[in-house]
Motif scaffolding. Structure first.
Motif, PDB file in Angstrom:
ATOM      1  N   ILE A 142       2.244   3.128 -11.644  1.00  0.00           N
ATOM      2  CA  ILE A 142       2.096   4.227 -10.987  1.00  0.00           C
ATOM      3  C   ILE A 142       1.497   5.032 -12.073  1.00  0.00           C
ATOM      4  CG2 ILE A 142       4.520   5.023 -11.475  1.00  0.00           C
ATOM      5  CD1 ILE A 142       4.242   6.667  -9.197  1.00  0.00           C
ATOM      6  N   ALA A 143       0.401   5.711 -11.899  1.00  0.00           N
ATOM      7  CA  ALA A 143      -0.141   6.486 -12.974  1.00  0.00           C
ATOM      8  C   ALA A 143       0.380   8.118 -12.615  1.00  0.00           C
ATOM      9  CB  ALA A 143      -1.591   6.962 -12.989  1.00  0.00           C
ATOM     10  N   GLU A 197      -6.085   7.888 -10.584  1.00  0.00           N
ATOM     11  CA  GLU A 197      -6.037   6.754  -9.580  1.00  0.00           C
ATOM     12  C   GLU A 197      -6.260   5.639 -10.376  1.00  0.00           C
ATOM     13  OE1 GLU A 197      -9.409   7.317  -6.890  1.00  0.00           O
ATOM     14  OE2 GLU A 197      -8.339   9.039  -5.721  1.00  0.00           O
ATOM     15  N   LEU A 198      -5.350   4.496 -10.073  1.00  0.00           N
ATOM     16  CA  LEU A 198      -5.597   2.990 -10.624  1.00  0.00           C
ATOM     17  C   LEU A 198      -6.494   2.486  -9.870  1.00  0.00           C
ATOM     18  CD1 LEU A 198      -1.678   2.503 -10.788  1.00  0.00           C
ATOM     19  CD2 LEU A 198      -3.174   3.124 -12.694  1.00  0.00           C
ATOM     20  N   ASP A 213       0.710  -0.923  -0.140  1.00  0.00           N
ATOM     21  CA  ASP A 213       0.061  -0.074  -0.116  1.00  0.00           C
ATOM     22  C   ASP A 213       0.619   1.199   0.054  1.00  0.00           C
ATOM     23  OD1 ASP A 213      -2.346  -1.448   0.084  1.00  0.00           O
ATOM     24  OD2 ASP A 213      -2.734  -1.394   2.293  1.00  0.00           O
ATOM     25  N   ASP A 214       2.166   1.203   0.242  1.00  0.00           N
ATOM     26  CA  ASP A 214       3.082   2.296   0.102  1.00  0.00           C
ATOM     27  C   ASP A 214       3.178   2.659  -1.443  1.00  0.00           C
ATOM     28  OD1 ASP A 214       5.065   4.058   0.702  1.00  0.00           O
ATOM     29  OD2 ASP A 214       6.646   2.728   1.390  1.00  0.00           O
ATOM     30  N   PRO A 215       2.945   4.019  -1.745  1.00  0.00           N
ATOM     31  CA  PRO A 215       3.014   4.488  -2.853  1.00  0.00           C
ATOM     32  C   PRO A 215       4.260   4.196  -3.436  1.00  0.00           C
ATOM     33  CG  PRO A 215       1.939   6.028  -1.638  1.00  0.00           C
ATOM     34  CD  PRO A 215       2.361   5.342  -0.821  1.00  0.00           C
ATOM     35  N   ASN A 245       4.691   0.747 -15.392  1.00  0.00           N
ATOM     36  CA  ASN A 245       5.144  -0.309 -14.585  1.00  0.00           C
ATOM     37  C   ASN A 245       6.529  -0.497 -14.316  1.00  0.00           C
ATOM     38  OD1 ASN A 245       5.611  -3.277 -13.541  1.00  0.00           O
ATOM     39  ND2 ASN A 245       4.855  -4.467 -15.358  1.00  0.00           N
ATOM     40  N   ARG A 246       6.599  -0.172 -12.881  1.00  0.00           N
ATOM     41  CA  ARG A 246       8.295  -0.096 -12.260  1.00  0.00           C
ATOM     42  C   ARG A 246       8.602  -1.483 -11.668  1.00  0.00           C
ATOM     43  NH1 ARG A 246       7.276   4.478  -7.888  1.00  0.00           N
ATOM     44  NH2 ARG A 246       5.742   3.012  -7.071  1.00  0.00           N
ATOM     45  N   SER A 247       7.943  -2.526 -12.010  1.00  0.00           N
ATOM     46  CA  SER A 247       8.301  -3.851 -11.277  1.00  0.00           C
ATOM     47  C   SER A 247       9.073  -4.774 -12.643  1.00  0.00           C
ATOM     48  CB  SER A 247       7.280  -4.705 -11.043  1.00  0.00           C
ATOM     49  OG  SER A 247       6.301  -5.249 -12.075  1.00  0.00           O
ATOM     50  N   ASP A 248       9.532  -5.876 -12.237  1.00  0.00           N
ATOM     51  CA  ASP A 248      10.121  -6.730 -13.317  1.00  0.00           C
ATOM     52  C   ASP A 248       9.049  -7.793 -13.802  1.00  0.00           C
ATOM     53  OD1 ASP A 248      12.653  -5.708 -12.690  1.00  0.00           O
ATOM     54  OD2 ASP A 248      13.184  -6.870 -11.231  1.00  0.00           O
TER      55      ASP A 248
END
Length: 173
Positions: free
Chosen positions: A77-78, A163-164, A69-71, A103-106
């Motif tokens: 992220i939008a 918001e997403l 839940d931490d941004p 998309n900041r993930s892998d």
């Protein structure tokens, strides 16, 4: 230690090292008394161990959930890149919002629905409009541009956010 007649349920207190045959003074029943078992102590130990394990699992679940839940920890992220007022076919003013979802993930993520929220000067929401972007999947490290023109009155709008929306549970992300 406490012992109890199996027939009439009369209770007696005897020394903990007592063993042998015992006769109930009330009903005359005879039974055998053995040393107190350490089994109950072992059961208490295992119960406490299970409770500790459950508390640890719960604590880890809460920590993982709070990180999600931490941004700063969210994979998607939008960001709004442009907000402008345009005129529609009838000449009425409309708000157009452009931005990106990154998309900041892998991992690959399904592209969530987006919600544009309009706020007044007091910070109170005036309206919220949900829309579905054109992309369906977002590859690792990928960004996708979105654009949406809102319907409705633009009077009093002082701030715009995006918001997403997690379509599985309906929560804002």
């Amino acid at each position: 230690m406490k012992i109890k007649c199996e027939v009439c349920k009369t209770e007696y207190s005897v020394p903990s090292d007592s063993i042998g045959r015992v006769r109930c003074a009330v009903c005359g029943n005879v039974w055998h008394v053995s040393r107190a078992s350490h089994r109950s102590g072992l059961m208490v130990f295992f119960a406490a161990l299970c409770a500790l394990l459950a508390a640890t699992v719960f604590a880890v679940a809460v920590i993982v959930s709070s990180r999600r839940d931490d941004p700063e920890k969210r994979p998607l992220i939008a960001t709004i890149t442009d907000v402008s007022t345009i005129k529609d076919e009838s000449g009425a003013p409309r708000i157009s919002v452009r931005g990106t979802v990154t998309n900041r993930s892998d991992d690959i993520y399904a592209f969530p629905d987006l919600s544009i929220v309009l706020y007044d000067a007091n910070g109170s929401p005036i309206s919220r409009q949900k829309f579905m972007p054109s992309a369906t999947l977002l590859d690792a490290g990928q960004s996708v541009v979105f654009s949406h023109t809102l319907s409705g009155d633009v009077a009093g709008v002082k701030r715009v956010t995006v918001e997403l929306i997690d379509v599985n549970i309906g929560d804002k992300k």
